[in-house]
Scaffold this active site. Structure first.
Site, PDB file in Angstrom:
ATOM      1  N   GLN A   9      26.853  -0.255  48.309  1.00 33.90           N
ATOM      2  CA  GLN A   9      27.412  -1.021  49.427  1.00 33.90           C
ATOM      3  C   GLN A   9      27.839  -2.409  48.959  1.00 33.90           C
ATOM      4  OE1 GLN A   9      27.891   0.178  52.690  1.00 33.90           O
ATOM      5  NE2 GLN A   9      29.046  -1.730  52.849  1.00 33.90           N
ATOM      6  N   ASP A  42      33.322   6.573  46.791  1.00 35.42           N
ATOM      7  CA  ASP A  42      34.116   5.486  47.373  1.00 35.42           C
ATOM      8  C   ASP A  42      35.524   5.455  46.774  1.00 35.42           C
ATOM      9  OD1 ASP A  42      33.156   3.936  49.443  1.00 35.42           O
ATOM     10  OD2 ASP A  42      31.892   2.685  48.162  1.00 35.42           O
ATOM     11  N   LYS A  60      26.029   5.282  57.718  1.00 35.24           N
ATOM     12  CA  LYS A  60      26.450   6.268  56.719  1.00 35.24           C
ATOM     13  C   LYS A  60      25.363   7.322  56.539  1.00 35.24           C
ATOM     14  CE  LYS A  60      29.600   3.123  54.402  1.00 35.24           C
ATOM     15  NZ  LYS A  60      29.803   2.094  53.385  1.00 35.24           N
TER      16      LYS A  60
END
Ligand code: NDP
Length: 291
Positions: A105, A128, A61
């Site tokens: 994460q 997200d 990422k």
């Protein structure tokens, strides 16, 4: 059927790497333009512990952000980080003007309450799209940040001009991060939807009705050719590591590709889209903050 009477593959490949690349190129140009206006989109990625898969995701990422011109910082915290220390960091990032997107994460260590952490992220920085406010916006048709994997699926369908309006879409899996949001996105685009899960009776019959079938169950090869309507569009979200170390989707590619019109491979289908849409959401968050 071929001359020998054998079924041959008919499905066309939906190439996620190609589509992701094109989205990333477009974003790169957009980031350059934003920078000219003094806006540098920025993301903070937070990793707690040393889960090997998570470490790879975080590294990928970060690299993807940098290659698009997005400012990216990584916060790696030890496994025994307390929930309150993590919440403090998120609060700091919420206030940080340089940061437009915060990504924690998952999975988090078991002593940390994931829901509490996701809720602590400012909805405007929730790249997200997991915050309940953004989920609520999605479910009520309002503008917001939407989860990356389902959004990536929609972008794949759009890229290949695959119609959704009026189609029957079957979604296998009802998680908050894939199944439910993708169902909502398809519904908004006028598909009729059916959702399957572990308590669904007659799975095969329902799958056979799908003009579009989305497999997001995390069960390698569970969707087989005999469950597929002739000419269906099959999107395989599953990423499963087999004992031999190989990656497998939820779809049995060989048998399904003989009946489907379109199919995503694993790897190289939905996977690359998730990161592309994370970049997209980060740029979007930066644009929204700057009006
Ligand atoms: P979850 O484990 O959270 O959810 C799985 C869902 O599938 C559940 O709703 C479950 O039903 C359902 N399910 C499981 N087994 C069956 C079965 N035999 N028959 C019918 N339904 C079943 O998984 P996620 O949504 O997080 O992920 C799904 C898959 O997608 C995984 O392989 C994951 O690795 C992959 N993934 C890929 C991403 C990408 O970037 N390509 C991103 C995110 C996930 P129930 O609710 O009844 O338990």
């Amino acid at each position: 059927m071929s001359d020998e009477g054998e079924e041959i593959m008919t499905a066309k490949i939906i190439d996620g790497r190609l589509v992701a690349k094109s989205i990333r190129e477009e974003l790169k140009g957009e980031v350059e333009n934003l920078k000219k206006e003094g806006i540098e989109p920025g993301i903070a990625v937070v990793l707690v512990g040393e889960n090997p898969a998570s470490m790879v995701y975080v590294k990928n990422k970060g690299e993807a952000c940098r290659s698009t011109g997005i400012y990216s910082e990584e916060h790696r915290l030890p496994e025994d980080t307390s929930e309150s220390a993590l919440l403090d960091l998120i609060e700091r990032l919420n206030r940080d003007r340089r940061i437009h997107g915060i990504l924690v994460q998952l999975p988090l260590p078991s002593h940390i309450n994931k829901d509490k952490v996701l809720k602590a992220i400012s909805p405007d920085k929730d790249v997200d799209g997991f915050h309940e406010i953004n989920m609520g916006r999605l479910f009520t048709g309002q503008e917001g940040l939407v989860p990356c994997t389902p959004f990536g699926i929609i972008k794949l369908l759009e890229y290949y001009n695959i119609p959704v309006d009026g189609k029957f879409a079957v979604i296998v899996g009802r998680s908050n991060i894939v199944g439910k949001p993708v169902a909502m996105m398809l519904l908004q685009r006028n598909a009729t939807i059916a959702m399957c899960h572990t308590r669904t009776a007659n799975m095969k019959e329902i799958c056979l009705m799908g003009d579009i079938l989305i497999a997001a169950a995390g069960r390698p090869g569970m969707i087989t050719g005999e469950m597929i309507k002739e000419g269906a569009v099959v999107i395989d979200v599953g990423i499963n590591r087999l004992d031999n170390g190989k990656l497998a989707g939820d779809v049995d590619f060989e048998s399904v590709s003989k009946r489907a019109a379109w199919i995503t491979p694993v790897p190289g289908g939905v996977g690359p889209m998730t990161i592309a849409m994370l970049l997209y959401n980060t740029v979007k968050a930066a644009k929204l903050r700057n009006g």
